[in-house]
Structures are given as C-alpha cells and as structure tokens.
Design an enzyme around this catalytic site. Structure first.
Site, PDB file in Angstrom:
ATOM      1  N   HIS A  39       0.858  -1.178   0.000  1.00  0.00           N
ATOM      2  CA  HIS A  39       0.000   0.000   0.000  1.00  0.00           C
ATOM      3  C   HIS A  39       0.897   1.231   0.000  1.00  0.00           C
ATOM      4  O   HIS A  39       1.449   1.620   1.040  1.00  0.00           O
ATOM      5  CB  HIS A  39      -0.904   0.028   1.236  1.00  0.00           C
ATOM      6  CG  HIS A  39      -1.927  -1.061   1.283  1.00  0.00           C
ATOM      7  ND1 HIS A  39      -2.940  -1.168   0.366  1.00  0.00           N
ATOM      8  CD2 HIS A  39      -2.101  -2.088   2.146  1.00  0.00           C
ATOM      9  CE1 HIS A  39      -3.696  -2.213   0.656  1.00  0.00           C
ATOM     10  NE2 HIS A  39      -3.201  -2.781   1.738  1.00  0.00           N
ATOM     11  N   VAL A  40       1.077   1.855  -1.143  1.00  0.00           N
ATOM     12  CA  VAL A  40       1.932   3.031  -1.230  1.00  0.00           C
ATOM     13  C   VAL A  40       1.510   3.847  -2.450  1.00  0.00           C
ATOM     14  O   VAL A  40       1.130   3.292  -3.480  1.00  0.00           O
ATOM     15  CB  VAL A  40       3.427   2.637  -1.322  1.00  0.00           C
ATOM     16  CG1 VAL A  40       3.720   1.852  -2.601  1.00  0.00           C
ATOM     17  CG2 VAL A  40       4.335   3.853  -1.213  1.00  0.00           C
TER      18      VAL A  40
END
Length: 414
Positions: free
Chosen positions: A171-172
């Site tokens: 998640h980025v």
C-alpha cells in the site's frame, strides 16, 4: 665470340647470368625466349589493372574500419551487406556483450489501493510465485503510503536491487523511479466504486469480518464505543472528519504520486493521476469485473499470472475468498449517498475514466462487459452489499500473519 662448350656430344647455349635470367623471366631449360616484365616481382600473376583494383579495395576496407571505430559501430553499408549476405557471427564475437534482458517485464509493482480486493490478488500471487518461480517482494509496512524524499529513495533502492523477475506489492502512493535514476517498473492496480470502497472500510474498521469483534478491537483499540457504533448517516450528514474530505480523497493519490498536491482534492491531482495511468500503468482494473482483470493480467504478464483465472475459480480458493466478508455492513440513505457522491466527485471522475479505459481494453481483446449501461450522471445508484459479491475485502493495515495462514491452507489443498 667464344667457342661453345660441348657436353655429351651436343651443343648447349651458354648459361645466362642470374640477373639476366630473372629479367627475362626465364630460367634453365626455358630456352632463350624473353617474357614481358611484371609490375611487381612478388605478384607474378597480377596485371596492372588487377593490382590497382586490389589496392583500391584495401583502401576502402581501411576507410570502412576507421569509420566503424570512430562511430562506435558498423557503418550502414556494412549492415546492409550483412543483411544481404545473411547473419554473421562477427558482431556477436567482436561487438560489445549483449545486455541480459529478460523477454518479458521483469520489474512489476502492484501499489495496491486499500479495500479494493488486494487480499485476493496477494493470495493468488503467493500461489503463483511458487508455481512460476518469480520473486514476490512484500513489505512489513502496511499503513504508510506517503513518503519523504529520503524514504522514497530508500524504498526505490530496495525494490530495484531485488532479484529479477520480481513483483513488489505494498500500500503506497505512486513512486517515480526515474526521478531517482532508477528504471521505471511496470505498474498494475485495481480500484472499485468509491462509495463502496468507503463503506467497506468504514464498517470493517468497526466490526471486522468473519473473525468477529475481537479482531477489529485489536485493529482499532483506541476507538470509543460511541464512535464504533456511530450511525453511517449521522457521520455523513453531520460532516464527521471520517466521512468528509480530505479523508474521502483516497484513490487518486495512489496514482497521482508523492507530491503534496496529490493529497489535495482538485483538478491538478486528478489530471496527474490520469497522466500516470496512461504512461506508467500497464493495467488498472475494476474490482467489480475482477475475473476480466485476471484474464487480462494473464494475457499481459503470463510469466506472472498464467493460470490465475483457473486458480481463482477453484472451489477451494472460493471458500478462502469468503472468509473476510465485512459484517454488519449497511447502506446509507439516498440523501447521504448523494452527499457522499458530491464530496467524492473527483474520485468518481477518475473512477469513470479508468472504467472507460478498462472497457476499451476489454473490447480490443474481444471481452464483453456483462453489465448494464451506466446511468447518466449525476444520478447515482449503489447496489446493496448483499447483492454484490465481494471476492475478498481488504484493509490498508493488512494482517500478514493471518494471510500467511490462509496461504498455507490454500497450498494444503493443492
């Protein structure tokens, strides 16, 4: 004149001096016949015309070699000659060693959007990495999407040095590798209807999934009881922070990037996100059409996703997919939905854009979208969660240990 010497009763001519014999082009036993002098005594079989032709050829070869060395490669006429005469091993033996490049994308990044079915894909990737032998790189950090410049450099360095072929997932928000001198990887991602994504996250944080309330109590230990049981309509209509911007501006930053303006709802972030989708993402799919997403991934990246659809459709995998359905999920009132829709207008403009691009891609591959025509905007319809099958729900703070247990169970059924 001297008398001729007699030998064996016969008369023989007097022998010529060596210089005279050489000049005449004859020798002992050749009589006295004289021959025309050659241009060079070392090339007795070449005429003057042949000699000039050889020298011109040699000069041309030298000039060609000089041109080759000065320009770092063969001249065009040599390449054309090679094409006419067939392949030669000269360049292979004497040219620079060819760079080792895999015949398929060897660097893939899946910067998964929270609550958009990424647990399904991560579980499939774990199975596929064992099956196909690519390097699946995950991260222990699950809730930090916005990075400082130094953090970006460090993460890009760690990703770029991973053994290839690799697929990195976390998640980025979008990372620009080329900005820091790295090779830009192939990006993939999946998004979903923004309101559905918000509702899934809202109720999951409060009530978890099939594991019951103890799980979400661990995830949100500081949440007060009145907040945990806050009515969704009250949250929206009374403009609680969780149900208003910038918290609702969630999907676009994953594609816009790490620039501070990417977190501000507006046209700038929206247009930059669209640009990155066009230039850096191989595929951005729609969760509501997950099977088609998997089919296209299998066609675009077969070294990673071959057989993914058959694995996903396997009944045993389907059972695992139903383990994390969000519980106590309700639909807000039509008034509250309209308010959400207005607050998330940039998110919806981006969602519709991605959806349109996805459907164009499907048509190119002969895939039909078995869904009804979208209603003209601004009319908005959201299906009941009971009517929509969610393969697997996701949260930004993934429980990797639980996912690992699920993965082991999946392998046990193989």
């Amino acid at each position: 004149m001297k008398k001729k010497q007699q030998h064996g009763g016969g008369e023989c001519p007097a022998p010529w001096p060596p210089a005279a014999a050489a000049a005449a082009g004859g020798g002992p036993g050749q009589g006295g016949g004289l021959m025309r002098r050659r241009p060079l005594s070392l090339l007795p079989f070449l005429s003057l015309r042949d000699y000039v032709f050889c020298m011109a050829t040699l000069l041309l070869f030298c000039l060609g070699s000089l041109f080759y060395q000065l320009n770092g490669g063969p001249p065009h006429f040599l390449l054309a000659l090679r094409h006419c005469l067939g392949n030669s091993t000269y360049l292979d033996d004497h040219g620079p060693p060819p760079q080792k490049v895999l015949p398929f994308p060897s660097q893939v990044v899946y910067n998964r959007v929270g609550k958009c079915g990424s647990r399904t894909v991560v579980l499939l990737l774990r199975i596929l990495s064992d099956k196909h032998g690519f390097n699946l790189v995950t991260s222990d950090i699950h809730n930090k999407t916005r990075l400082t410049k130094n953090e970006q450099m460090e993460l890009i360095k760690n990703i770029s040095t991973a053994e290839q072929p690799y697929l990195f997932t976390r998640h980025v928000h979008f990372l620009n590798f080329s900005r820091f001198g790295g090779d830009q990887p192939v990006y993939i991602n999946i998004i979903r209807d923004p309101v559905n994504r918000f509702l899934s996250n809202y109720f999951f944080r409060r009530f978890g999934d099939w594991r019951g309330e103890q799980n979400h109590m661990i995830r949100t230990p500081n949440m007060r009881q009145e907040e945990r049981y806050l009515d969704i309509n009250v949250c929206i209509l009374e403009n609680y922070p969780e149900c208003s911007n910038p918290r609702l501006f969630y999907i676009i930053p994953y594609f816009c990037g790490q620039h501070p303006r990417c977190r501000e709802p507006g046209e700038w972030a929206l247009e930059r996100a669209k640009l990155n989708v066009n230039e850096n993402f191989l595929l951005v799919g729609i969760l509501e059409e997950l099977e088609d997403v998997l089919l296209l991934l299998e066609r675009f990246l077969p070294h990673y996703f071959k057989d993914v659809l058959s694995i996903y459709k396997n009944p045993e995998h389907r059972k695992l997919g139903n383990l994390t359905v969000t519980v106590k999920k309700t639909v807000p009132s039509p008034e509250a939905i309209q308010v959400l829709y207005q607050r998330m207008r940039y998110e919806y403009e981006f969602y519709y854009y991605v959806k349109e691009q996805f459907h164009l891609l499907k048509r190119k591959f002969g895939l039909k979208s078995h869904i009804r025509k979208p209603s003209p905007r601004p009319e908005f319809f959201i299906p009941s969660p009971l009517e929509t099958e969610e393969p697997i729900n996701d949260e930004e703070e993934d429980d990797e240990k639980w996912l690992e247990d699920i993965y082991k169970r999946a392998l046990g059924h193989d």
